[in-house]
Design an enzyme around this catalytic site. Structure first.
Site, mmCIF file in Angstrom:
data_model
loop_
_atom_site.group_PDB
_atom_site.id
_atom_site.type_symbol
_atom_site.label_atom_id
_atom_site.label_comp_id
_atom_site.label_asym_id
_atom_site.label_seq_id
_atom_site.Cartn_x
_atom_site.Cartn_y
_atom_site.Cartn_z
ATOM 1 N N LYS A 27 -0.326 -7.240 -1.671
ATOM 2 C CA LYS A 27 -1.043 -7.562 -0.426
ATOM 3 C C LYS A 27 -2.182 -8.523 -0.717
ATOM 4 O O LYS A 27 -2.373 -9.515 -0.007
ATOM 5 C CB LYS A 27 -1.579 -6.273 0.225
ATOM 6 C CG LYS A 27 -0.486 -5.441 0.879
ATOM 7 C CD LYS A 27 -0.967 -4.071 1.363
ATOM 8 C CE LYS A 27 0.238 -3.271 1.877
ATOM 9 N NZ LYS A 27 -0.080 -1.901 2.267
ATOM 10 N N GLN A 67 -5.164 1.958 1.979
ATOM 11 C CA GLN A 67 -3.801 2.252 1.529
ATOM 12 C C GLN A 67 -3.540 3.763 1.558
ATOM 13 O O GLN A 67 -4.357 4.557 1.081
ATOM 14 C CB GLN A 67 -3.596 1.685 0.108
ATOM 15 C CG GLN A 67 -2.183 1.820 -0.431
ATOM 16 C CD GLN A 67 -1.155 0.967 0.303
ATOM 17 O OE1 GLN A 67 -1.482 -0.053 0.906
ATOM 18 N NE2 GLN A 67 0.097 1.383 0.269
ATOM 19 N N ASP A 119 -3.405 -2.398 10.210
ATOM 20 C CA ASP A 119 -2.234 -1.532 10.036
ATOM 21 C C ASP A 119 -1.671 -1.096 11.390
ATOM 22 O O ASP A 119 -0.535 -0.627 11.465
ATOM 23 C CB ASP A 119 -2.633 -0.252 9.278
ATOM 24 C CG ASP A 119 -2.288 -0.296 7.801
ATOM 25 O OD1 ASP A 119 -1.272 -0.919 7.443
ATOM 26 O OD2 ASP A 119 -3.038 0.311 7.013
#
Ligand code: GUN
Length: 286
Positions: A54, A98, A121
């Site tokens: 990422k 995460q 997200d």
């Protein structure tokens, strides 16, 4: 019939290039360079790999990447304080924490602490609620990336029966909402579902997000179906493999995503598209 392969890697490279061009144009016009903060707590091996990818891709698209690597013993209070700081930092347009988090931390509390317009997200109840109401703001990356791949096939999705296997907050549920918004008829299957093979056999579209290697058998697939494999599993030999028995399914399906090189790269590319959109939402240009 041998299925056509949906090349998620190539599609993701195009999307990253498009986002990079839009970022360059934004900066040339005097706008800020979008920034993405990725927070990793602990040393979960798979998460370390995902987070590294990422961050690398964020920089490749010309965005600022802010790394926040915290020890596994970080308290929930400390993590929430970090999120508060990132919420208040104008250089940070997107925040990703995460998952999974260490067991002593309540993931919901952390997800809900992220400012909804920085929630790249798309996991905050605000963004999920907007998706439920067919007025999405920031959309969960994996399902949104799957929709891009489905639309790229050129097949008319309207009225197709889509069978989603798995009901997680990250994949199954938002995927079902995306497919419903695309006017598919949607069936969501989970561990209490009766006659899973029989239901999957009805799917014109099958999306598998269960996290079990080769769980979906080739003979469950309806001839000509579009098969989207969200699974990323590691075999005993260390090879990456999906939730679908790829070799068998590709002989029956019309289209299929490979693992690796299918959904995975699209998730990261979509995250960057979301970060650019978040920056635009924050400065009112979206
Ligand atoms: N863990 C597995 N997939 C994801 C994702 O899309 N976002 C975050 N934050 N954590 C994950």
């Amino acid at each position: 019939m041998t299925a056509r392969i949906i090349d998620g890697k190539a599609r993701a490279e195009r999307l990253v290039a498009d986002v990079g061009a839009a970022v360059a144009a934004r900066v040339a016009a005097g706008g800020s360079r979008p920034g993405l903060a990725v927070v990793l707590v602990g040393d979960h091996p798979a998460s370390q790999v995902y987070v590294r990818n990422k961050r690398r891709t964020t920089e490749a698209a010309g965005m600022r990447s802010f790394a926040h690597d915290l020890p596994a013993a970080t308290s929930q209070q400390e993590l929430l304080a970090r999120v508060d700081r990132l919420n208040a930092d104008p250089a940070v347009n997107g925040i990703l924490v995460q998952l999974p988090l260490p067991k002593h931390i309540d993931e919901e509390a952390v997800t809900e602490r992220i400012a909804p317009l920085k929630d790249v997200d798309g996991f905050h109840p605000y963004n999920i609620g907007r998706l439920v109401l067919k007025r999405p703001t920031l959309r969960p990356c994996t399902p949104y990336g799957c929709m891009t791949l489905l639309k790229d096939t050129g097949e008319d999705l309207v009225g197709k029966h889509a069978v989603v296997i798995g009901q997680s907050n990250i994949v199954g549920r938002p995927m079902a909402l995306e497919l419903l918004m695309a006017r598919c008829t949607v069936t969501v299957c989970h561990s209490a579902t009766r006659d899973l093979p029989g239901l999957v056999r009805q799917g014109d579209i099958v999306v598998a997000g269960v996290g079990r290697a080769g769980f979906v058998r080739g003979d469950w697939i309806k001839p000509g179906a579009i098969v989207i494999d969200v699974g990323i599993n590691r075999t005993a030999e260390g090879k990456l493999t999906g939730d679908v028995d790829f070799a068998a399914a590709r002989e029956i399906a019309g289209w299929i995503t490979p693992v690796p090189g299918g959904v995975g790269p699209m998730t990261i590319a979509t995250l960057l598209a979301n970060t650019l959109r978040a920056a635009e939402l924050q400065d009112g240009t979206a």
